[in-house]
Design an enzyme around this catalytic site. Structure first.
Site, PDB file in Angstrom:
ATOM      1  N   ASP A  39      36.962  46.780 -34.200  1.00  0.00           N
ATOM      2  CA  ASP A  39      36.912  48.210 -33.862  1.00  0.00           C
ATOM      3  C   ASP A  39      35.477  48.661 -33.661  1.00  0.00           C
ATOM      4  O   ASP A  39      34.669  48.596 -34.577  1.00  0.00           O
ATOM      5  CB  ASP A  39      37.538  49.044 -34.992  1.00  0.00           C
ATOM      6  CG  ASP A  39      39.032  48.776 -35.136  1.00  0.00           C
ATOM      7  OD1 ASP A  39      39.647  48.336 -34.151  1.00  0.00           O
ATOM      8  OD2 ASP A  39      39.567  49.027 -36.217  1.00  0.00           O
TER       9      ASP A  39
ATOM     10  N   ASP B 115      33.012  41.959 -35.321  1.00  0.00           N
ATOM     11  CA  ASP B 115      33.885  43.019 -35.799  1.00  0.00           C
ATOM     12  C   ASP B 115      34.767  43.417 -34.601  1.00  0.00           C
ATOM     13  O   ASP B 115      34.430  43.104 -33.451  1.00  0.00           O
ATOM     14  CB  ASP B 115      32.990  44.187 -36.254  1.00  0.00           C
ATOM     15  CG  ASP B 115      33.782  45.432 -36.574  1.00  0.00           C
ATOM     16  OD1 ASP B 115      34.780  45.329 -37.300  1.00  0.00           O
ATOM     17  OD2 ASP B 115      33.403  46.517 -36.083  1.00  0.00           O
TER      18      ASP B 115
HETATM   19  P1  B16 Z   1      43.819  49.700 -40.190  1.00  0.00           P
HETATM   20  P2  B16 Z   1      36.974  46.896 -38.236  1.00  0.00           P
HETATM   21  C1  B16 Z   1      38.332  48.813 -39.472  1.00  0.00           C
HETATM   22  O1  B16 Z   1      38.250  47.821 -38.490  1.00  0.00           O
HETATM   23  C2  B16 Z   1      37.964  50.165 -38.924  1.00  0.00           C
HETATM   24  O2  B16 Z   1      36.609  50.197 -38.541  1.00  0.00           O
HETATM   25  C3  B16 Z   1      38.202  51.199 -39.976  1.00  0.00           C
HETATM   26  O3  B16 Z   1      37.853  52.468 -39.479  1.00  0.00           O
HETATM   27  C4  B16 Z   1      39.658  51.148 -40.412  1.00  0.00           C
HETATM   28  O4  B16 Z   1      39.917  52.074 -41.445  1.00  0.00           O
HETATM   29  C5  B16 Z   1      39.981  49.745 -40.897  1.00  0.00           C
HETATM   30  O5  B16 Z   1      39.692  48.814 -39.877  1.00  0.00           O
HETATM   31  C6  B16 Z   1      41.437  49.587 -41.303  1.00  0.00           C
HETATM   32  O6  B16 Z   1      42.228  49.644 -40.164  1.00  0.00           O
HETATM   33  O7  B16 Z   1      44.211  51.051 -40.656  1.00  0.00           O
HETATM   34  O8  B16 Z   1      44.183  49.420 -38.744  1.00  0.00           O
HETATM   35  O9  B16 Z   1      44.287  48.595 -41.113  1.00  0.00           O
HETATM   36  O10 B16 Z   1      35.866  47.804 -37.805  1.00  0.00           O
HETATM   37  O11 B16 Z   1      36.724  46.140 -39.512  1.00  0.00           O
HETATM   38  O12 B16 Z   1      37.461  46.000 -37.099  1.00  0.00           O
HETATM   39 MG    MG Z   2      33.975  48.409 -36.570  1.00  0.00          MG
END
Ligand code: B16
Ligand code: MG
Length: 215
Positions: free
Chosen positions: A12, A10
């Site tokens: 984030d 992953d």
């Molecule tokens: P965006 P991951 C996710 O990333 C985040 O954990 C989540 O909090 C966020 O809402 C989602 O990406 C969408 O992100 O707004 O930048 O498209 O943890 O899957 O890497």
């Molecule tokens: Mg994450």
């Protein structure tokens, strides 16, 4: 004893701490809407898509909004978020994460990114590790966000490895649920209480070696 052939990371909260920037941006939006978003409530937003995160945020604040208003709010949140991440550099990679990915690759194990973020490519570019992945699956390539396993199943298919030969590194409840639903092994990164359903849990990538990939 079986060996893992494929590690899915992953982004984030696992490779970089952008989770804090998502939180700052959602908190700022909540403040504009007249309520406070607490850290424990924020756990529900982690790992799920932008649109789903907004729906959860609005339900926490008990706020009704039209589709047009929701679209404006999501755009505003993303504008703030992109501002926050614009100054990221390779120094923002979480301790031990890049070293671990390199070690995995040296051992002939495939590496994938499994993020639902639509900003993933921008972040990977900023921290200069795009080339360390055999397969990149992000929010622009999926139709179903975590806890659906689609984001992880795509890389298994593209790299011709089975889910049971794959392990997912995740910091979110939704991400661990996605790994379980997809039949992959799961390693939670972070708080053991929050990620209790993960098969294994580590606080971070410091002091982790290849033995964590033996099942
Ligand atoms: P965006 P991951 C996710 O990333 C985040 O954990 C989540 O909090 C966020 O809402 C989602 O990406 C969408 O992100 O707004 O930048 O498209 O943890 O899957 O890497
Ligand atoms: Mg994450």
């Amino acid at each position: 004893m079986s060996f893992i052939k494929h590690c899915i990371f992953d982004l984030d909260g696992v490779i970089v701490d952008t989770a804090k920037f998502h939180y700052l941006a959602w908190k700022r939006l909540a403040k504009e809407l007249g309520f406070e978003l607490k850290p424990i409530q924020n756990e529900r937003l982690k790992g799920v898509s932008r649109v789903q995160s907004l729906e959860i945020l609005l339900s926490i604040g008990n706020i009704k909004a039209s589709d047009a208003e929701k679209s404006r709010m999501a755009d505003q949140k993303n504008e703030w978020y992109v501002q926050y991440i614009s100054s990221m550099t390779p120094k923002d990679i979480l301790p031990g994460a890049k070293e671990f990915i390199l070690k995995v690759r040296e051992n002939g194990i495939k590496t994938s990114l499994g993020s639902v973020s639509k900003n993933a490519a921008l972040i990977l570019e900023k921290i200069a590790i795009t080339h360390l992945f055999d397969c990149i699956v992000d929010g622009t390539r999926i139709t179903k966000a975590k806890p659906d396993p689609q984001v992880f199943l795509i890389s298994c298919e593209e790299l011709a490895v089975t889910p049971s030969e794959s392990v997912v590194f995740e910091d979110s409840i939704a991400g661990i649920q996605a790994a379980l639903a997809g039949g992959m092994h799961s390693i939670g990164i972070g708080n053991a209480k929050i990620l209790s359903m993960a098969e294994r849990i580590i606080p971070d990538f410091t002091h982790v070696d290849m033995s964590i990939l033996v099942y």
